[in-house]
Design a protein around this motif. Structure first.
Motif, PDB file in Angstrom:
ATOM      1  N   SER A 168       7.552   1.284 -11.228  1.00 23.63           N
ATOM      2  CA  SER A 168       7.138   0.237 -10.292  1.00 23.63           C
ATOM      3  C   SER A 168       7.156  -1.147 -10.939  1.00 23.63           C
ATOM      4  N   LEU A 169       6.802  -1.213 -12.222  1.00 22.83           N
ATOM      5  CA  LEU A 169       6.769  -2.504 -12.902  1.00 22.83           C
ATOM      6  C   LEU A 169       8.166  -3.034 -13.201  1.00 22.83           C
ATOM      7  N   TRP A 205       1.919  -3.361  -4.870  1.00 26.36           N
ATOM      8  CA  TRP A 205       2.760  -2.183  -5.079  1.00 26.36           C
ATOM      9  C   TRP A 205       2.416  -1.508  -6.407  1.00 26.36           C
ATOM     10  N   ASN A 206       2.199  -2.322  -7.442  1.00 29.64           N
ATOM     11  CA  ASN A 206       1.885  -1.750  -8.752  1.00 29.64           C
ATOM     12  C   ASN A 206       0.475  -1.160  -8.802  1.00 29.64           C
ATOM     13  N   LEU A 207      -0.493  -1.848  -8.176  1.00 27.01           N
ATOM     14  CA  LEU A 207      -1.842  -1.282  -8.099  1.00 27.01           C
ATOM     15  C   LEU A 207      -1.838   0.035  -7.328  1.00 27.01           C
ATOM     16  N   VAL A 265       0.815  -1.218   0.000  1.00 25.30           N
ATOM     17  CA  VAL A 265       0.000   0.000   0.000  1.00 25.30           C
ATOM     18  C   VAL A 265       0.847   1.265   0.000  1.00 25.30           C
ATOM     19  N   TYR A 266       2.097   1.195   0.473  1.00 33.71           N
ATOM     20  CA  TYR A 266       2.823   2.462   0.428  1.00 33.71           C
ATOM     21  C   TYR A 266       3.319   2.820  -0.968  1.00 33.71           C
ATOM     22  N   GLY A 267       2.983   1.954  -1.925  1.00 30.38           N
ATOM     23  CA  GLY A 267       3.117   2.348  -3.321  1.00 30.38           C
ATOM     24  C   GLY A 267       2.272   3.581  -3.648  1.00 30.38           C
ATOM     25  N   VAL A 268       1.197   3.803  -2.855  1.00 28.96           N
ATOM     26  CA  VAL A 268       0.384   5.010  -3.033  1.00 28.96           C
ATOM     27  C   VAL A 268       1.249   6.265  -2.864  1.00 28.96           C
ATOM     28  N   SER A 269       2.097   6.243  -1.823  1.00 35.76           N
ATOM     29  CA  SER A 269       2.926   7.427  -1.590  1.00 35.76           C
ATOM     30  C   SER A 269       3.957   7.576  -2.698  1.00 35.76           C
ATOM     31  N   PHE A 270       4.490   6.453  -3.190  1.00 34.97           N
ATOM     32  CA  PHE A 270       5.430   6.557  -4.307  1.00 34.97           C
ATOM     33  C   PHE A 270       4.752   7.170  -5.531  1.00 34.97           C
ATOM     34  N   GLY A 282      -1.991   6.037  -6.548  1.00 36.72           N
ATOM     35  CA  GLY A 282      -1.322   7.246  -6.062  1.00 36.72           C
ATOM     36  C   GLY A 282      -0.992   8.206  -7.190  1.00 36.72           C
ATOM     37  N   ALA A 283      -0.567   7.660  -8.326  1.00 39.46           N
ATOM     38  CA  ALA A 283      -0.172   8.513  -9.454  1.00 39.46           C
ATOM     39  C   ALA A 283      -1.384   9.229 -10.038  1.00 39.46           C
ATOM     40  N   VAL A 284      -2.489   8.494 -10.215  1.00 40.66           N
ATOM     41  CA  VAL A 284      -3.697   9.109 -10.776  1.00 40.66           C
ATOM     42  C   VAL A 284      -4.248  10.163  -9.813  1.00 40.66           C
TER      43      VAL A 284
END
Lengths: 239, 99
Positions: free
Chosen positions: A54-55, A147-149, A31-36, A154-156
């Motif tokens: 990320s991919l 992480w990818n989801l 979930v901290y992929g959101v911050s990334f 986060g990016a959108v």
């Protein structure tokens, strides 16, 4: 803590508990992929570039470093170099994991992509190679998926909120690096190296192009660490 | 150019992982290898923090980002989860800017 049922999936009794723990680590990390994602678009990368990091790169500290250096106004090439240097620790993880996982051919190529801090930690602490394999694949796989989801989310979201400074997202980058550094600050020598690197970076910043201070400070601190005799750490090891 | 750098850095990071899975394990036995691998992240992350928080372009500055970092330190001492550390630091900096 609920007791795992030994008969649910026909596997050995430890299996369901280990799978559950692995996914727990995967969810917490993923979930901290959101911050990334949010930080990356704030740094000026597109949503697609953020998701590509990320991919393809798939190693958190290197990804944060890449976007952090870009955000500081440096060329993407110093960003790439900094990210790659941070990725060297995964080589060491692979060296540790390879004999335990015992993989060949395509499975080794696939497994290599999942070699990160968390999957290594969940594998090398196991008692048997079979447990190590279950911990590695489930932790690495669940983190990769989430992480990818989370990066995409986060990016959108980051793309739609306007000026990132209003939300303090520029301050989030330093906090993310500190959180990644924190567990490595246990020894005095690491604290000293970290401090030296920070001071050198700030000393160089007014005189060099963006991106140079980080790489130069990394080099200086590395040299200082290598020139020190490998003395044991701790309060008694004063020289 | 950013796309090329993203691709090159991504592939480099993958090849570093693959190298670890492919090299003979004896490489790990060398103490200098271990020490370098331990030090690189510490040195790079520490200098990244310094540059991210205390510079704007090539100028040294103190602004709301310092408050964000201070929040992060407190949160880490209290063993807060990663997301709390990161978004709490952002919120702190945003609030300081509103004052």
């Amino acid at each position: 803590m609920p007791t795992p049922s030994p008969t649910t999936d026909g596997g050995p009794p430890w299996r369901s508990a280990l799978v559950r723990d692995s996914w727990g680590v995967g969810i917490a990390t993923g979930v901290y992929g959101v911050s990334f994602g949010a930080i990356s678009v704030a740094a000026g990368l597109s949503v697609l570039q953020t998701c590509a990091l990320s991919l393809v790169m798939f190693t958190g500290a290197s990804q944060f470093a890449f976007v952090g250096v870009v955000a500081a106004g440096a060329s993407p090439w110093s960003a790439a170099l900094t990210a790659t240097l941070l990725g060297t620790r995964n080589t060491l993880y692979g060296l540790k994991l390879a004999p335990t996982l015992g993989l060949k051919g395509q499975r080794r190529w696939l497994a290599a992509h999942l070699v990160i801090d968390e999957s290594t930690a969940m594998a090398v602490t196991r008692d048997t190679p079979e447990q190590a394999r279950v911990g590695f694949w489930h932790t690495g796989g669940s983190i990769f998926l989430l992480w990818n989801l989370a990066t995409l989310v986060g990016a959108v979201a980051g793309d739609h909120i306007g000026d990132p400074r209003v939300y303090g997202l520029d301050a989030a980058v330093g906090a993310a690096f500190l959180a990644l550094l924190w567990p490595r600050l246990a020894s005095r020598s690491n604290q000293a190296i970290g401090l030296l690197a920070a001071v050198v970076a700030l000393g160089l910043a007014p005189f060099t192009g963006a991106g140079v201070p980080v790489l130069a400070a990394g080099g200086v601190a590395l040299l200082a660490g290598l020139l020190r005799p490998a003395a044991p750490d701790g309060p008694g090891a004063v020289r | 150019m950013t796309w090329v750098a993203v691709a090159v850095a991504g592939v480099s990071c993958y090849l570093l992982k693959l190298a670890g899975m492919s090299l003979p394990p004896a490489v790990l036995a060398h103490p200098v290898v271990r020490r370098v691998a331990d030090l690189i992240p510490v040195a790079l992350l520490a200098s990244l923090i310094a540059v991210q928080v205390f510079t704007s372009g090539s100028t040294l500055t103190l602004d709301a980002r310092l408050a964000g970092l201070a929040f992060a330190v407190v949160a880490l001492v209290l063993r807060a989860p990663f997301l709390v550390v990161v978004f709490g630091a952002a919120l702190t900096a945003a609030l300081v800017r509103l004052l």
